[in-house]
Design a protein around this motif. Structure first.
Motif, mmCIF file in Angstrom:
data_model
loop_
_atom_site.group_PDB
_atom_site.id
_atom_site.type_symbol
_atom_site.label_atom_id
_atom_site.label_comp_id
_atom_site.label_asym_id
_atom_site.label_seq_id
_atom_site.Cartn_x
_atom_site.Cartn_y
_atom_site.Cartn_z
ATOM 1 N N SER A 13 0.842 -1.204 0.000
ATOM 2 C CA SER A 13 0.000 0.000 0.000
ATOM 3 C C SER A 13 0.873 1.249 0.000
ATOM 4 N N VAL A 14 0.419 2.229 -0.735
ATOM 5 C CA VAL A 14 1.102 3.522 -0.757
ATOM 6 C C VAL A 14 1.111 4.099 0.663
ATOM 7 N N ALA A 15 0.035 3.853 1.410
ATOM 8 C CA ALA A 15 -0.085 4.360 2.776
ATOM 9 C C ALA A 15 1.008 3.823 3.695
ATOM 10 N N SER A 16 1.527 2.651 3.403
ATOM 11 C CA SER A 16 2.568 2.094 4.264
ATOM 12 C C SER A 16 3.945 2.709 3.976
ATOM 13 N N VAL A 17 4.122 3.294 2.798
ATOM 14 C CA VAL A 17 5.398 3.902 2.419
ATOM 15 C C VAL A 17 5.365 5.421 2.586
ATOM 16 N N TYR A 18 4.201 5.995 2.390
ATOM 17 C CA TYR A 18 4.032 7.443 2.449
ATOM 18 C C TYR A 18 4.617 8.080 3.714
ATOM 19 N N PRO A 19 4.371 7.522 4.913
ATOM 20 C CA PRO A 19 4.968 8.136 6.115
ATOM 21 C C PRO A 19 6.496 8.185 6.051
ATOM 22 N N HIS A 20 7.103 7.231 5.369
ATOM 23 C CA HIS A 20 8.563 7.225 5.221
ATOM 24 C C HIS A 20 9.012 8.355 4.296
ATOM 25 N N TYR A 21 8.236 8.593 3.230
ATOM 26 C CA TYR A 21 8.532 9.725 2.340
ATOM 27 C C TYR A 21 8.476 11.031 3.132
ATOM 28 N N VAL A 22 7.399 11.199 3.905
ATOM 29 C CA VAL A 22 7.208 12.427 4.683
ATOM 30 C C VAL A 22 8.309 12.572 5.742
ATOM 31 N N ALA A 23 8.611 11.493 6.448
ATOM 32 C CA ALA A 23 9.648 11.542 7.487
ATOM 33 C C ALA A 23 11.009 11.892 6.887
ATOM 34 N N LYS A 24 11.318 11.322 5.740
ATOM 35 C CA LYS A 24 12.595 11.601 5.077
ATOM 36 C C LYS A 24 12.681 13.086 4.724
ATOM 37 N N ALA A 25 11.586 13.625 4.216
ATOM 38 C CA ALA A 25 11.551 15.046 3.854
ATOM 39 C C ALA A 25 11.627 15.933 5.093
ATOM 40 N N GLU A 26 10.823 15.622 6.101
ATOM 41 C CA GLU A 26 10.778 16.455 7.308
ATOM 42 C C GLU A 26 12.095 16.435 8.073
ATOM 43 N N LYS A 27 12.794 15.309 8.011
ATOM 44 C CA LYS A 27 14.090 15.211 8.684
ATOM 45 C C LYS A 27 15.072 16.231 8.108
ATOM 46 N N LYS A 28 14.840 16.618 6.885
ATOM 47 C CA LYS A 28 15.719 17.581 6.218
ATOM 48 C C LYS A 28 15.079 18.958 6.100
ATOM 49 N N GLY A 29 14.032 19.206 6.929
ATOM 50 C CA GLY A 29 13.425 20.522 6.962
ATOM 51 C C GLY A 29 12.408 20.791 5.870
ATOM 52 N N ARG A 30 11.993 19.773 5.161
ATOM 53 C CA ARG A 30 10.978 19.942 4.127
ATOM 54 C C ARG A 30 9.617 19.560 4.718
ATOM 55 N N THR A 31 8.553 19.665 3.925
ATOM 56 C CA THR A 31 7.212 19.488 4.476
ATOM 57 C C THR A 31 6.410 18.385 3.787
ATOM 58 N N LYS A 32 5.367 17.945 4.499
ATOM 59 C CA LYS A 32 4.411 16.986 3.942
ATOM 60 C C LYS A 32 3.752 17.593 2.701
ATOM 61 N N ALA A 33 3.455 18.890 2.752
ATOM 62 C CA ALA A 33 2.837 19.570 1.604
ATOM 63 C C ALA A 33 3.734 19.486 0.368
ATOM 64 N N GLU A 34 5.051 19.562 0.565
ATOM 65 C CA GLU A 34 5.971 19.451 -0.562
ATOM 66 C C GLU A 34 5.976 18.023 -1.116
ATOM 67 N N VAL A 35 5.886 17.037 -0.231
ATOM 68 C CA VAL A 35 5.787 15.640 -0.685
ATOM 69 C C VAL A 35 4.513 15.469 -1.508
ATOM 70 N N ASP A 36 3.405 16.023 -1.007
ATOM 71 C CA ASP A 36 2.138 15.941 -1.747
ATOM 72 C C ASP A 36 2.236 16.650 -3.095
ATOM 73 N N SER A 37 2.937 17.765 -3.145
ATOM 74 C CA SER A 37 3.131 18.486 -4.414
ATOM 75 C C SER A 37 3.870 17.622 -5.428
ATOM 76 N N ILE A 38 4.865 16.910 -4.946
ATOM 77 C CA ILE A 38 5.630 16.011 -5.812
ATOM 78 C C ILE A 38 4.730 14.897 -6.353
ATOM 79 N N ILE A 39 3.952 14.287 -5.469
ATOM 80 C CA ILE A 39 3.063 13.209 -5.886
ATOM 81 C C ILE A 39 2.028 13.731 -6.875
ATOM 82 N N SER A 40 1.485 14.917 -6.610
ATOM 83 C CA SER A 40 0.506 15.525 -7.520
ATOM 84 C C SER A 40 1.123 15.801 -8.883
ATOM 85 N N TRP A 41 2.316 16.359 -8.881
ATOM 86 C CA TRP A 41 3.006 16.653 -10.134
ATOM 87 C C TRP A 41 3.230 15.381 -10.944
#
Length: 119
Positions: A13-41
């Protein structure tokens, strides 16, 4: 490489990996909204549609099969992810999954969102 038609990630499931995407981004000062922007794009999904798939625990195969439209600029995504050169991958679904991995990786490495989205 394993037979691409049987790869475990396809039924994950995408839901099982998605938190890892968000955590990886947030660990480097990026946001969940930016992850969503990438997925939308990449997929053409809106943020609420992404959330619907997360809530439904949609697998990667279905997520990409039902995507409104893969961005025409995906061919500009190049480089190595998980030891594979993404532009040389042949399997369509695995390539789409690796595109997503590559974009999240670029985000977590501090690349500007405009450059990640190949604008």
């Amino acid at each position: 490489m394993k037979n691409p038609e049987n790869h475990r990630i396809y039924t994950t499931s995408v839901a099982s990996v998605y938190p890892h995407y968000v955590a990886k981004a947030e660990k480097k000062g990026r946001t969940k909204a930016e992850v969503d922007s990438i997925i939308s794009w990449l997929t053409g999904y809106t943020t609420p549609e992404i959330q619907e798939h997360l809530d439904a625990k949609t697998d990667f195969e279905t997520f990409f099969r039902k995507a409104p439209e893969l961005n025409p600029n995906v061919t500009k995504i190049t480089g190595v992810i998980c030891s594979y050169r993404v532009e040389e991958m042949e399997d369509g679904l695995m390539k789409k999954i690796r595109y997503l991995d590559k974009l999240v990786d670029e985000l977590s490495k501090g690349k500007a969102l405009e450059k990640i989205l190949r604008k």
